[in-house]
Design a protein around this motif. Sequence first.
Motif, mmCIF file in Angstrom:
data_model
loop_
_atom_site.group_PDB
_atom_site.id
_atom_site.type_symbol
_atom_site.label_atom_id
_atom_site.label_comp_id
_atom_site.label_asym_id
_atom_site.label_seq_id
_atom_site.Cartn_x
_atom_site.Cartn_y
_atom_site.Cartn_z
ATOM 1 N N HIS A 79 0.775 -1.140 0.142
ATOM 2 C CA HIS A 79 -0.096 0.106 -0.085
ATOM 3 C C HIS A 79 0.924 1.410 0.070
ATOM 4 O O HIS A 79 1.045 1.869 -1.088
ATOM 5 C CB HIS A 79 -0.948 -0.034 1.254
ATOM 6 N N ARG A 80 1.390 1.424 1.161
ATOM 7 C CA ARG A 80 2.344 2.527 1.298
ATOM 8 C C ARG A 80 3.611 2.305 1.735
ATOM 9 O O ARG A 80 4.326 3.457 2.111
ATOM 10 C CB ARG A 80 1.591 3.960 2.034
ATOM 11 N N GLY A 81 4.061 1.228 1.707
ATOM 12 C CA GLY A 81 5.387 1.236 1.775
ATOM 13 C C GLY A 81 6.025 0.830 3.243
ATOM 14 O O GLY A 81 7.041 0.617 3.649
ATOM 15 N N MET A 82 5.085 0.691 4.308
ATOM 16 C CA MET A 82 5.240 0.365 5.691
ATOM 17 C C MET A 82 5.658 -0.918 5.845
ATOM 18 O O MET A 82 5.552 -2.019 4.887
ATOM 19 C CB MET A 82 4.105 0.496 6.565
ATOM 20 N N LYS A 83 6.669 -1.145 6.727
ATOM 21 C CA LYS A 83 7.091 -2.705 7.178
ATOM 22 C C LYS A 83 6.130 -3.267 7.637
ATOM 23 O O LYS A 83 5.464 -2.880 8.768
ATOM 24 C CB LYS A 83 8.286 -2.531 8.181
ATOM 25 N N VAL A 84 5.616 -4.510 7.176
ATOM 26 C CA VAL A 84 4.584 -5.315 7.655
ATOM 27 C C VAL A 84 5.026 -6.069 8.678
ATOM 28 O O VAL A 84 4.009 -6.575 9.487
ATOM 29 C CB VAL A 84 4.012 -6.161 6.346
ATOM 30 N N CYS A 85 6.277 -6.398 8.845
ATOM 31 C CA CYS A 85 6.686 -7.198 9.970
ATOM 32 C C CYS A 85 7.678 -6.460 10.878
ATOM 33 O O CYS A 85 8.811 -6.057 10.246
ATOM 34 C CB CYS A 85 7.196 -8.636 9.812
ATOM 35 N N ARG A 86 7.597 -6.076 12.297
ATOM 36 C CA ARG A 86 8.249 -5.007 12.861
ATOM 37 C C ARG A 86 8.689 -5.883 14.163
ATOM 38 O O ARG A 86 9.331 -5.349 14.884
ATOM 39 C CB ARG A 86 7.541 -4.216 13.377
ATOM 40 N N TYR A 87 8.789 -7.355 13.943
ATOM 41 C CA TYR A 87 9.401 -8.303 14.960
ATOM 42 C C TYR A 87 10.618 -8.937 14.307
ATOM 43 O O TYR A 87 10.602 -9.021 13.072
ATOM 44 C CB TYR A 87 8.374 -9.263 15.548
ATOM 45 N N ASP A 88 11.433 -9.373 15.037
ATOM 46 C CA ASP A 88 12.807 -10.095 14.777
ATOM 47 C C ASP A 88 12.249 -11.574 14.134
ATOM 48 O O ASP A 88 12.835 -12.028 13.398
ATOM 49 C CB ASP A 88 13.747 -10.199 15.827
ATOM 50 N N GLU A 89 11.325 -12.123 14.973
ATOM 51 C CA GLU A 89 11.010 -13.488 14.861
ATOM 52 C C GLU A 89 9.823 -13.656 15.419
ATOM 53 O O GLU A 89 9.443 -13.102 16.219
ATOM 54 C CB GLU A 89 12.069 -14.408 15.082
ATOM 55 N N GLY A 90 9.155 -14.927 15.059
ATOM 56 C CA GLY A 90 7.905 -15.100 15.874
ATOM 57 C C GLY A 90 6.834 -16.203 14.981
ATOM 58 O O GLY A 90 7.634 -17.007 14.110
ATOM 59 N N HIS A 91 5.561 -15.921 15.294
ATOM 60 C CA HIS A 91 4.813 -17.034 14.577
ATOM 61 C C HIS A 91 3.713 -16.010 14.223
ATOM 62 O O HIS A 91 3.037 -15.284 15.083
ATOM 63 C CB HIS A 91 4.509 -18.211 15.302
ATOM 64 N N ALA A 92 2.930 -16.163 12.958
ATOM 65 C CA ALA A 92 2.001 -15.418 12.533
ATOM 66 C C ALA A 92 1.134 -16.086 11.732
ATOM 67 O O ALA A 92 1.626 -16.804 10.721
ATOM 68 C CB ALA A 92 2.406 -13.934 12.150
ATOM 69 N N ASP A 125 -7.926 -5.201 -7.066
ATOM 70 C CA ASP A 125 -7.714 -6.735 -7.528
ATOM 71 C C ASP A 125 -6.640 -7.241 -6.490
ATOM 72 O O ASP A 125 -5.306 -7.030 -6.731
ATOM 73 C CB ASP A 125 -7.109 -6.709 -8.924
ATOM 74 N N LYS A 126 -7.060 -7.914 -5.549
ATOM 75 C CA LYS A 126 -5.929 -8.416 -4.556
ATOM 76 C C LYS A 126 -4.879 -9.117 -4.712
ATOM 77 O O LYS A 126 -3.727 -9.021 -4.429
ATOM 78 C CB LYS A 126 -6.646 -8.960 -3.358
ATOM 79 N N SER A 127 -5.288 -9.772 -5.919
ATOM 80 C CA SER A 127 -4.223 -10.622 -6.504
ATOM 81 C C SER A 127 -2.802 -10.135 -7.153
ATOM 82 O O SER A 127 -2.117 -10.944 -7.314
ATOM 83 C CB SER A 127 -4.885 -11.876 -7.544
ATOM 84 N N GLN A 128 -3.146 -8.585 -7.220
ATOM 85 C CA GLN A 128 -1.861 -7.990 -7.948
ATOM 86 C C GLN A 128 -1.088 -7.313 -6.612
ATOM 87 O O GLN A 128 -0.228 -6.601 -7.006
ATOM 88 C CB GLN A 128 -2.746 -7.059 -8.947
ATOM 89 N N TRP A 129 -1.717 -7.593 -5.642
ATOM 90 C CA TRP A 129 -0.884 -6.562 -4.548
ATOM 91 C C TRP A 129 -0.400 -7.470 -3.467
ATOM 92 O O TRP A 129 -0.359 -7.057 -2.261
ATOM 93 C CB TRP A 129 -1.991 -5.521 -3.993
ATOM 94 N N GLY A 130 0.128 -8.646 -3.573
ATOM 95 C CA GLY A 130 0.723 -9.492 -2.571
ATOM 96 C C GLY A 130 2.112 -9.017 -2.344
ATOM 97 O O GLY A 130 2.530 -7.981 -3.047
ATOM 98 N N LEU A 131 2.605 -9.591 -1.254
ATOM 99 C CA LEU A 131 4.217 -9.033 -0.831
ATOM 100 C C LEU A 131 5.139 -9.551 -2.118
ATOM 101 O O LEU A 131 4.718 -10.404 -2.877
ATOM 102 C CB LEU A 131 4.606 -9.759 0.321
ATOM 103 N N ILE A 132 5.874 -8.717 -2.263
ATOM 104 C CA ILE A 132 7.246 -8.790 -3.334
ATOM 105 C C ILE A 132 8.062 -9.737 -2.953
ATOM 106 O O ILE A 132 8.731 -9.956 -1.780
ATOM 107 C CB ILE A 132 7.959 -7.686 -3.652
ATOM 108 N N GLU A 133 8.152 -10.769 -3.895
ATOM 109 C CA GLU A 133 9.082 -12.048 -3.407
ATOM 110 C C GLU A 133 10.397 -12.051 -3.940
ATOM 111 O O GLU A 133 10.252 -11.428 -5.383
ATOM 112 C CB GLU A 133 8.177 -13.430 -3.711
ATOM 113 N N VAL A 134 11.450 -12.604 -3.644
ATOM 114 C CA VAL A 134 12.675 -12.825 -4.308
ATOM 115 C C VAL A 134 12.727 -13.529 -5.609
ATOM 116 O O VAL A 134 11.683 -14.340 -5.940
ATOM 117 C CB VAL A 134 13.662 -13.693 -3.423
ATOM 118 N N ALA A 135 13.457 -13.165 -6.562
ATOM 119 C CA ALA A 135 13.322 -13.733 -7.858
ATOM 120 C C ALA A 135 13.585 -15.047 -7.795
ATOM 121 O O ALA A 135 12.906 -15.900 -8.461
ATOM 122 C CB ALA A 135 14.200 -12.883 -8.789
ATOM 123 N N GLN A 136 14.596 -15.753 -7.049
ATOM 124 C CA GLN A 136 15.011 -16.980 -6.962
ATOM 125 C C GLN A 136 15.187 -17.337 -5.419
ATOM 126 O O GLN A 136 15.895 -16.470 -4.988
ATOM 127 C CB GLN A 136 16.290 -17.116 -7.743
#
Length: 253
Positions: A79-92, A125-136
């Motif tokens: 959406h506007r570039g905020m970090k979606v995960c602000r913890y070092d590790e965990g379960h979600a 269209d939610k399918s177009q706005w998922g998290l950006i994944e690494v190329a490989q």
Amino acid sequence: MKPLVDLDQGVISRDIFVSDEIYQQEQEQIFARVWLFVGHESQIPNPGDFFVSSMGEESVILTRDREHVIHVFLNTCRHRGMKVCRYDEGHANVFTCPYHGWSFATDGQLVGVPYYREAYHSQLDKSQWGLIEVAQLTNYHGAIWATWDPQAPSFDDYMGDMRVYLDELLNSRDGSEGGAEVLGGVQKWLVPCNWKFAAENFTGDGYHNISHRSVDIAAIGPSGKGRRDNERHGARRINACLGHERCNRRPVF
Ligand code: FES
């Protein structure tokens, strides 16, 4: 202008370590393209487990989805570039952006948008706005590596003969593939320098070992068990802790 690397004299320029221009080139030409170590599969054993790592200066999320598939995502909301995960590790079950509340599943799909009907007239269209994944991404004997470059050579080609050192680190003592496990947490230091000081110091400067002598004499190595080195590397062992409250023996050098 002096060359950055003078092979004849065997010296390098200090500019390599402090030039911002060189650093920016490294970010674009190296870290945005090469295979980078992100974490280990043992850090995310179950679906929903996550570990926040970095690729160059980019924060990334290493996670395992409900189908047990491992992903590495850029840690930034579409959406506007905020970090979606602000913890070092965990379960979600989902990563919910703290800014406007968009939610992303552990496979990266955008699954929740507050006021979807009112603000977006149900047409986003939610399918177009998922998290950006690494190329490989590759899982090499449990170690997770990733690159942003879809054209990058395969991990095996990239590593070449260096893999033998990875194998020594990651494989079991009986020679079987994998078996390594990450234990404990992560030690972090904030050092006011760029990446090269730490990398060069850890990998290429065993010559400075004498500078740790006071740590060894006082037996206050990071393990809490005395000196950092060992007899295998030709070091004399300290037989007792100097002034250690659990040990009254004297040190023997
Ligand atoms: Fe993430 Fe708006 S920036 S929901």
